[in-house]
Design a protein around this motif. Sequence first.
Motif, PDB file in Angstrom:
ATOM      1  N   ALA A  36       0.866  -1.191   0.000  1.00  0.00           N
ATOM      2  CA  ALA A  36       0.000   0.000   0.000  1.00  0.00           C
ATOM      3  C   ALA A  36       0.895   1.231   0.000  1.00  0.00           C
ATOM      4  N   ALA A  37       0.448   2.267  -0.670  1.00  0.00           N
ATOM      5  CA  ALA A  37       1.224   3.511  -0.779  1.00  0.00           C
ATOM      6  C   ALA A  37       0.554   4.612   0.024  1.00  0.00           C
ATOM      7  N   SER A  38       1.364   5.538   0.531  1.00  0.00           N
ATOM      8  CA  SER A  38       0.810   6.690   1.248  1.00  0.00           C
ATOM      9  C   SER A  38       1.685   7.907   1.022  1.00  0.00           C
ATOM     10  N   GLU A  39       1.082   9.070   1.198  1.00  0.00           N
ATOM     11  CA  GLU A  39       1.793  10.344   1.083  1.00  0.00           C
ATOM     12  C   GLU A  39       1.436  11.216   2.270  1.00  0.00           C
ATOM     13  N   HIS A  40       2.391  12.050   2.676  1.00  0.00           N
ATOM     14  CA  HIS A  40       2.116  13.007   3.754  1.00  0.00           C
ATOM     15  C   HIS A  40       2.301  14.415   3.207  1.00  0.00           C
ATOM     16  N   TRP A  41       1.272  15.221   3.352  1.00  0.00           N
ATOM     17  CA  TRP A  41       1.302  16.602   2.876  1.00  0.00           C
ATOM     18  C   TRP A  41       1.133  17.551   4.059  1.00  0.00           C
ATOM     19  N   GLY A  42       1.995  18.554   4.126  1.00  0.00           N
ATOM     20  CA  GLY A  42       1.836  19.598   5.122  1.00  0.00           C
ATOM     21  C   GLY A  42       0.836  20.631   4.644  1.00  0.00           C
ATOM     22  N   ARG A  43       0.153  21.272   5.567  1.00  0.00           N
ATOM     23  CA  ARG A  43      -0.877  22.250   5.189  1.00  0.00           C
ATOM     24  C   ARG A  43      -0.291  23.410   4.409  1.00  0.00           C
ATOM     25  N   LYS A  44       0.933  23.791   4.734  1.00  0.00           N
ATOM     26  CA  LYS A  44       1.548  24.940   4.067  1.00  0.00           C
ATOM     27  C   LYS A  44       2.838  24.584   3.343  1.00  0.00           C
ATOM     28  N   THR A  45       3.398  23.416   3.642  1.00  0.00           N
ATOM     29  CA  THR A  45       4.694  23.066   3.063  1.00  0.00           C
ATOM     30  C   THR A  45       4.592  22.144   1.870  1.00  0.00           C
ATOM     31  N   GLY A  46       3.388  21.625   1.564  1.00  0.00           N
ATOM     32  CA  GLY A  46       3.242  20.737   0.430  1.00  0.00           C
ATOM     33  C   GLY A  46       3.695  19.319   0.756  1.00  0.00           C
ATOM     34  N   LEU A  47       4.086  18.571  -0.279  1.00  0.00           N
ATOM     35  CA  LEU A  47       4.482  17.180  -0.111  1.00  0.00           C
ATOM     36  C   LEU A  47       5.729  17.076   0.758  1.00  0.00           C
ATOM     37  N   SER A  48       5.656  16.300   1.835  1.00  0.00           N
ATOM     38  CA  SER A  48       6.812  16.140   2.715  1.00  0.00           C
ATOM     39  C   SER A  48       7.402  14.734   2.657  1.00  0.00           C
ATOM     40  N   SER A  49       6.589  13.702   2.325  1.00  0.00           N
ATOM     41  CA  SER A  49       7.142  12.351   2.239  1.00  0.00           C
ATOM     42  C   SER A  49       6.218  11.438   1.449  1.00  0.00           C
ATOM     43  N   ARG A  50       6.812  10.390   0.888  1.00  0.00           N
ATOM     44  CA  ARG A  50       6.071   9.300   0.245  1.00  0.00           C
ATOM     45  C   ARG A  50       6.545   7.991   0.849  1.00  0.00           C
ATOM     46  N   SER A  51       5.610   7.080   1.107  1.00  0.00           N
ATOM     47  CA  SER A  51       5.957   5.829   1.780  1.00  0.00           C
ATOM     48  C   SER A  51       5.343   4.632   1.072  1.00  0.00           C
ATOM     49  N   THR A  52       5.959   3.484   1.312  1.00  0.00           N
ATOM     50  CA  THR A  52       5.443   2.198   0.855  1.00  0.00           C
ATOM     51  C   THR A  52       5.329   1.277   2.065  1.00  0.00           C
ATOM     52  N   HIS A  53       4.194   0.616   2.207  1.00  0.00           N
ATOM     53  CA  HIS A  53       3.946  -0.256   3.346  1.00  0.00           C
ATOM     54  C   HIS A  53       3.781  -1.695   2.866  1.00  0.00           C
ATOM     55  N   LEU A  54       4.479  -2.608   3.522  1.00  0.00           N
ATOM     56  CA  LEU A  54       4.248  -4.038   3.315  1.00  0.00           C
ATOM     57  C   LEU A  54       3.405  -4.516   4.487  1.00  0.00           C
ATOM     58  N   LEU A  55       2.214  -5.045   4.177  1.00  0.00           N
ATOM     59  CA  LEU A  55       1.261  -5.424   5.216  1.00  0.00           C
ATOM     60  C   LEU A  55       0.923  -6.908   5.131  1.00  0.00           C
TER      61      LEU A  55
END
Length: 570
Positions: A330-349
Amino acid sequence: MILIFVACFGLLYVSLSDKAEPITYSTPKTDLNSVFCTYKGKVYAAVPSNGYCEVKGADAKTFKTFTDNYQDAHIGWDGKHVYAGNIILKGLNPNNLKALANNYYTDGATTYFCARNSKRNKELGTLKEVLQLVRQSMGTAEKPQTYWYPFVELPKNQFYTSKKGFNIGGNAYQAFFRGQVMPKADPKSIRPLNIRYADRQERESSSYFTDGKNVYYENQLLPLVYNNSLFEVGIEGDIPSRSAYLIDSIHGMVYADGHAFDVSKAPYKMLSANLKHANQPLFSSRKGVYFYDPESEKVERAGDNPFVDNQFTQLAPDVFASANKVYFLAASEHWGRKTGLSSRSTHLLELEDVGASDFKKLDNGENPYINIWQAGKRYFYLDNFGSSNLMSSAVYEIKDEATARDILTQSDLRYDDIRKLNRSEALSFPPSDNVLTSSVSYNRDWYWPYLLILGGGGIAGLVAFLLRNKKISPFILQDGYLMFNNMNFKRYQLTEIDKVVFSAVRSNYRSNSGYSGRMQIVMKNGKKSFNTHFSTKVTLLSESEATVKTYIKELQNQLEKEGVKTALVR
């Protein structure tokens, strides 16, 4: 302090605000090709990510371009110069200009490589760019050349030809990638390696090359000898495919953008080349699971290897089975309210309460988007659309048997139907345990100048607060020298000084009580220093003329004790 903060925020506002462009894509201009155009007697070049830039000095009446509207569209010339976008390629004779293919250009004596795609101008520092943006807003400078068509001049007076492969050229002795020498490469046999895809035809790599002996990532010589098992893996996912991965099947080694994985951890196995539900490719070895971080350009460890003896089978794209357990990505992204894209992650579940032996496929496989599996009384949809289509998980649980059967009967099921099911909660993220996570953080180099501006203002304000009401002498006397107590750092020998002239001057023209001191050094040879202004103490309040003159008297006494003449003038 108020002035400092106003100036800081003013710089931020001006540098980030929209700038007036000479022309835009909607301007009624005359296009010469997909890059160059003319407008009001001037030539302009479209530089992707930098907008239209004026080609300074170009003659619009004689300006020419190649007939090819893509590969060489960024090259133009008039009677005097050859241009890469809006930049002159110095030394190229426009009358003898020839395109050699692969973006190499020559006049017979001078040869350049000039990339077709624009790139960020690394010669322009971020702080310099911010200051130039401010000057552009004030009308005192052109807009900064943030992006350009990068170019390299090759050694002169040699015969060059293009070679097989992306951006490859050469002469009789050397091979070049993007104009950079490929060390030890045989220009006669240099060629690209192949990209292997799981479900489509191979094609030539644009990153990895060999001359039959040496192996290269672009122009970088890699620490391995060519063998027939080498190939670049073709990755389907958008984000993971932005790096180039070379697989050495014989030795179980991986190279990501030319960076070798740790040979002591080899052999490595790639979990999947589909990666529609991942932001980084994952490679397992007996020592753990690893991934490449393109931001830090390092190979990182995501976690322990959950697969027994590093053995697993792929049940479906991004879904695996090992030791009777089912795993998925599964893929996920973290976006800051004012800073934009801060990280992209991949999860093995790991799928909870589901054995791989109980996991059975129900559909007949005729429609690639209908991928329904059953485990006991539970039903699962295994996605084939991917995170770029807002389906971030490879596995979704179907709420009931009736919905599963309904999906199986829809021969024309498409993406909109799946999204509708997901929004209606007919599909849900399944109960699962996160086994490991790989994550890439995106740096924010662009905001450092702004932090420096704000930080500088904050430090200046803090210093002013801590030193409030402190007396700081405008000069330092040491070892027979007088030195101004500012950033000038210039020293004057006391025996060479004729006199030091002081005065009390108006510093606040709106108030009769606003005064500061001023001093100037007059040397015996007639030379004079710059006027230096000072206050009796660090303060934000206006000072009276009497207070300033009293302090000047103290300074005069200090100097006269050292034998230096002084004077107080109006």
